[in-house]
Structures are given as C-alpha cells and as structure tokens.
Design an enzyme around this catalytic site. Structure first.
Site, PDB file in Angstrom:
ATOM      1  N   LYS A 112       0.818  -1.208   0.000  1.00 29.42           N
ATOM      2  CA  LYS A 112       0.000   0.000   0.000  1.00 29.42           C
ATOM      3  C   LYS A 112       0.861   1.271   0.000  1.00 29.42           C
ATOM      4  O   LYS A 112       0.439   2.309  -0.498  1.00 29.42           O
ATOM      5  CB  LYS A 112      -0.922   0.027   1.223  1.00 29.42           C
TER       6      LYS A 112
HETATM    7  C1  PLP Z   1      -4.275  -4.806   0.321  1.00 28.28           C
HETATM    8  C2  PLP Z   1      -3.480  -6.051   0.286  1.00 28.28           C
HETATM    9  C3  PLP Z   1      -3.762  -7.064  -0.650  1.00 28.28           C
HETATM   10  C4  PLP Z   1      -4.919  -6.973  -1.615  1.00 28.28           C
HETATM   11  O1  PLP Z   1      -4.724  -5.965  -2.574  1.00 28.28           O
HETATM   12  P1  PLP Z   1      -5.977  -5.426  -3.426  1.00 28.28           P
HETATM   13  O2  PLP Z   1      -5.442  -4.261  -4.180  1.00 28.28           O
HETATM   14  O3  PLP Z   1      -7.006  -5.030  -2.419  1.00 28.28           O
HETATM   15  O4  PLP Z   1      -6.430  -6.538  -4.284  1.00 28.28           O
HETATM   16  C5  PLP Z   1      -2.938  -8.175  -0.667  1.00 28.28           C
HETATM   17  N1  PLP Z   1      -1.927  -8.306   0.212  1.00 28.28           N
HETATM   18  C6  PLP Z   1      -1.634  -7.362   1.123  1.00 28.28           C
HETATM   19  C7  PLP Z   1      -0.518  -7.593   2.071  1.00 28.28           C
HETATM   20  C8  PLP Z   1      -2.395  -6.201   1.197  1.00 28.28           C
HETATM   21  O5  PLP Z   1      -2.094  -5.277   2.094  1.00 28.28           O
END
Ligand code: PLP
Length: 500
Positions: A112
């Site tokens: 993120k």
């Molecule tokens: C948010 C997240 C995901 C999923 O990503 P999306 O964009 O919501 O599909 C997968 N793994 C981790 C560690 C995340 O923080």
C-alpha cells in the site's frame, strides 16, 4: 486526460478533480477516458534511471494539467525517503523463470505504501490547482494495511485530516498496533463492529450521505477517500508492473517484447487492476493470475462469470484479502462491458439488491483469456510458506504465499512456462506469529515484537524497525464503534480540527 464514471453519469473530470473527489458524483468509479500507450523503448530507458524516473514516465500522461515540475515533486515526495531499498521495488529471482516483485520496502511494510506515499502529494497539488479552500477529511476503511499506510502518508499533511476504520478483531495484532499507536493531531483511528465488508459498506454509505456532507461543509470540511476506489491510489501502482518487466529485461530473464505472467494476491482488486491497465498501455503481459484465499469470490467469478457475494466469510491468516465485495472489479467490468455504463449499472444494482450478478459468456470470453484465477486455504498457504523457505531459503508473508500456491496450481494445470512475477505484498515480519507457525516453530511468544525477533533469529533476516519500534509507543486509540455511529463520531472529530 479526462476521467469518466463507470456508471455513465456526471460528465467528466480532470485528474485533479477525480483525485480530490475520490468517487464520481453518480456513485461510480473514475476511469481514464483512454489508455495512453507506453512504448517499451521509452519505458526501458526511463527505468534505467531508477524507479522515480520510471514512475514519472508512466504517470505523466494521466496527469495533464500538472507541470513537469509538479510531477517531479509528487514522485520525489513519495519515494525519496522511507524506503529501505534503492530499487524501491526490487525483483528477486526465486527459481527457474519465477521471480518475486517485493512491494513492501516502504515505511509500513506493505505494498500500500507504493501508492499511499504518493497520494497525499497528488492531493496537495490537486487541491492547490482547484483553489480548494475546504479542509479535506480522508475516510478510510481498512482490512489492515491500507490504514497504517494512509496514516503514514497523511498525518501532518496541511489541509487534511484522516480517519481510519478497521474491523474489530479482523486485522493482525501487528497491523492493529501500527494503527492505534500512530501519532499526529489530524488523525483518528476506530475499530468497527463487523467484518471488513461491513466496514467498507458503512464508509461508502457515509460518502453517499448528502445531509452529512452538508453538516461537514458547515464546518469547512469536505470528504475524500484514500481507498483504492480513488484514482490516485491506482495510478502509482501501474508503474511497478513496468518496473518489474524492465528489471527482468535488465537481468536477462526475458528479452524485450516477450510476454510475462503476473500472479497477484487479490482482495479489493486494486493491485491486479493496475496490472491490467499496464497491459492496456502496451506492457507484454500474457496472463494475470488472480490469487485468493478461502474468500474465493473472484475465483468463482473468473471461472463461471457469476459474482456471488452471499457466502460464508472466513477470517484467514491473509487478512488483507478477507473481502467478498471487491470494489475495483467495477472498473474491470466497465471494460468487460465494452464501456457500456448502463450494463455496469445493472450489475451493480443486482449486487446491491440480490448480492449477485452474472456476466454473459460472450462478454466474459476476452477477460477469461487474460485472467486466470485460483484460491487456497490457510493450510495450503502455510505449506507454501514452509516449502518455499525450505527449498529456496526465501521467506514469504501469508498473502504472497497464497499467490505462490495458486501459481504452482496454475503451472501444474496449464504447463504455461512463461516467465512469471509473483507480486509480493507484505513483509513476513508483519505476520510473524503465523509465519513461525507455518515453519513449524511453536513460539509461545505472547507479543508481536517477540515473535518478530524470533522470526529474525530463525530466518537470519533483520526484523524491521517499523515493528520493533512499536514497543515504545503508547496506544492512542481504543474506541469500538457501531457502523451507525461513524457519522456522529466524525462530526466530533471534525470539530477538533483546524478550519480550512
Ligand atoms: C491490500 C493487500 C492485498 C490486496 O490488494 P488489493 O489491491 O485489495 O487486491 C494483498 N496483500 C496485502 C498484504 C495487502 O495489504
């Protein structure tokens, strides 16, 4: 570049407006009117100058109205500090044609950060351009990682306040501790009774509430979103797909122009959607493999063209993927429907009313050629963590391990030996106890910091300061809210914030 809504209403918006508003006025999601072409030569040349140069190259065509200087400031603001690797997103060879794209070298140890380190800068510039005087209140629903990454990005940013909501008991202990210890005056963190879907639905309802918007407006405050429905979240993510490809070319693992596969652990469909957009811009991608945990609503969707959100919800060891309503799928649906917003609207109404919709087989055909999908439960996820560590000495977090497991299944059933990039979304130290358990090590450790130390000793890796440092921070937030008290709580919060 102009942005239009997946629901067809509301005309169009410039990049800055789309980013400030977060969601289109008709409740749809902003999408670019078209996909600019990124020629491989230019991509490889930019990548040769490092990640920030490549990021500028990819995002600039989407940000008309931004000067070159502003784009440079946005990208430098995002990546100059806070990442513990010069490549920002290093690509590591696992075995044979399999590589791992590590997206967790930012300040909160999850992918993120790649976008949420940039979004505040995009908003700051957009706000200036729009002459926006109101204070922006960012509301975030998080399944664990977005919350901390958004807090890290937005705390202390002038003219903004940020409120983060996570499902009570629905995130890992380290994730919760990272959020409730976060400092800063423009910050609120609350747990919500229910699961992530309940939390996300409640926040979406708050966004759609005109009376609430009016009450905030009287306080000089305007809502926006840092969830991946915001275009400013998706845009920075497109860059790392090009980066991964350029890295493979640089390593001699693929020759320029040859196709690769990407395997993406998926929840809200934001990460993998950025990969799809990269393909639309010209990146040579053969398949995008959508990997889910036991909450396998997307696996069924890609297999049968039927989205059925009404099903048991499982809490898993990959909590950031514990999602049954994947918001960003709407943007792919818009393409599947050949950009016919009325078709998308009908599917979304059916989802709301009945919890499901079906896409006709002739419309699914194209998507089925590009996307593959699979899922795995906690037991198989743990087995993957262990076998990868034993075979290659490489430590994966549970989300990444879901992708690895699903990829192995894909390889076995298709024999598709195209070079593959497994997209790694979190540091294993964010989930130390579960990773230790997967390795067959009974910890008996009672807290996350002790578990991280133990995992460090077992793996020979240094536990990150972002985890070890949590020990010394006081817990600032401990409220548990019901979904219907969020609005009242936010008015109280707004009253504590400086005006404009
Ligand atoms: C948010 C997240 C995901 C999923 O990503 P999306 O964009 O919501 O599909 C997968 N793994 C981790 C560690 C995340 O923080």
């Amino acid at each position: 570049m102009e942005y239009i809504s997946t629901r067809g209403g509301g005309g169009s918006a410039g990049a800055g407006q789309a980013i400030i508003q977060g969601i289109a006025p008709d409740g749809g999601l902003f999408v670019p009117r078209e996909f600019p072409e990124a020629r491989l030569e230019g991509v490889l040349e930019a990548a040769g100058k490092g990640y920030p140069a490549l990021a500028r190259h990819i995002i600039a065509p989407y940000l008309d109205g931004f000067t070159g200087e502003e784009i440079r400031a946005v990208v430098d603001g995002a990546y100059e500090e806070g990442f513990d690797h010069d490549d920002k997103a290093p690509v590591v060879r696992l075995t044979g044609g399999q590589h791992v794209l590590e997206l967790w070298h930012g300040p909160t140890l999850a992918f993120k950060d790649m976008a949420l380190q940039m979004l505040p800068h995009l908003m700051r510039v957009s706000r200036g351009k729009a002459g926006e005087k109101a204070r922006i209140l960012i509301l975030v629903a998080t399944s664990g990682d977005t919350g901390k990454a958004a807090l890290e990005g937005f705390s202390g940013v002038e003219g903004t306040s940020i409120a983060v909501f996570y499902p009570h008991g629905g995130v890992s202990p380290a994730q919760e501790l990272q959020m409730v210890t976060h400092g800063g005056d423009n910050v609120f963190v609350g747990a919500v009774r229910g699961n992530f879907d309940d939390t996300q639905t409640a926040i979406k309802r708050v966004f759609g509430d005109a009376a609430f918007a009016e009450a905030l407006s009287e306080r000089g405050v305007k809502l926006s979103s840092a969830n991946s429905i915001n275009w400013g979240r998706l845009l920075p993510q497109i860059a790392y797909y090009f980066w991964a490809y350029a890295s493979l070319v640089g390593k001699g693992a693929v020759s320029p122009g040859r196709e690769v596969n990407f395997v993406v652990p998926t929840g809200n469909f934001g990460n993998i959607l950025a990969g799809y957009y990269a393909k639309r811009m010209g990146l040579p991608v053969r398949r995008l493999v959508c990997a889910s945990n036991a909450n396998n609503v997307l696996t069924d969707f890609f297999s049968f063209g039927r989205y059925e959100a009404k099903r048991p919800f499982y809490r898993t060891i990959s909590p950031s993927m514990d999602i049954l309503i994947s918001s960003n799928l709407e943007r792919l649906l818009f393409e599947i429907a050949h950009r016919d917003a009325s078709t998308v609207g009908a599917w979304m109404r059916a989802l709301k009313a009945k919890g499901e919709y079906s896409v006709a087989p002739e419309l699914m055909r194209e998507a089925s050629g590009l996307f593959a999908a699979g899922c795995c439960d906690d037991a198989r996820t743990k087995a993957a963590i262990r076998s990868v560590f034993e075979a290659h000495g490489y430590l994966m977090d549970p989300h990444t391990a879901v992708a690895k497991r699903v990829y192995d299944d894909y390889l076995e059933s298709t024999g598709d030996g195209t070079p593959a990039v497994i997209v790694s979304t979190a540091s294993p130290f964010k989930f130390s106890a579960d990773v230790l358990d997967a390795l067959g090590i009974a910890t008996g450790e009672t807290d996350e910091i002790a578990s991280a130390r133990r995992l460090g000793a077992v793996s020979g890796l240094e536990p990150p300061d972002a985890i070890l440092g949590l020990r010394d921070l006081p817990v600032r937030f401990s409220e548990v809210l019901c979904t219907d008290t969020i609005k009242a709580r936010m008015l109280l919060f707004a009253d504590t914030q400086p005006k404009g």
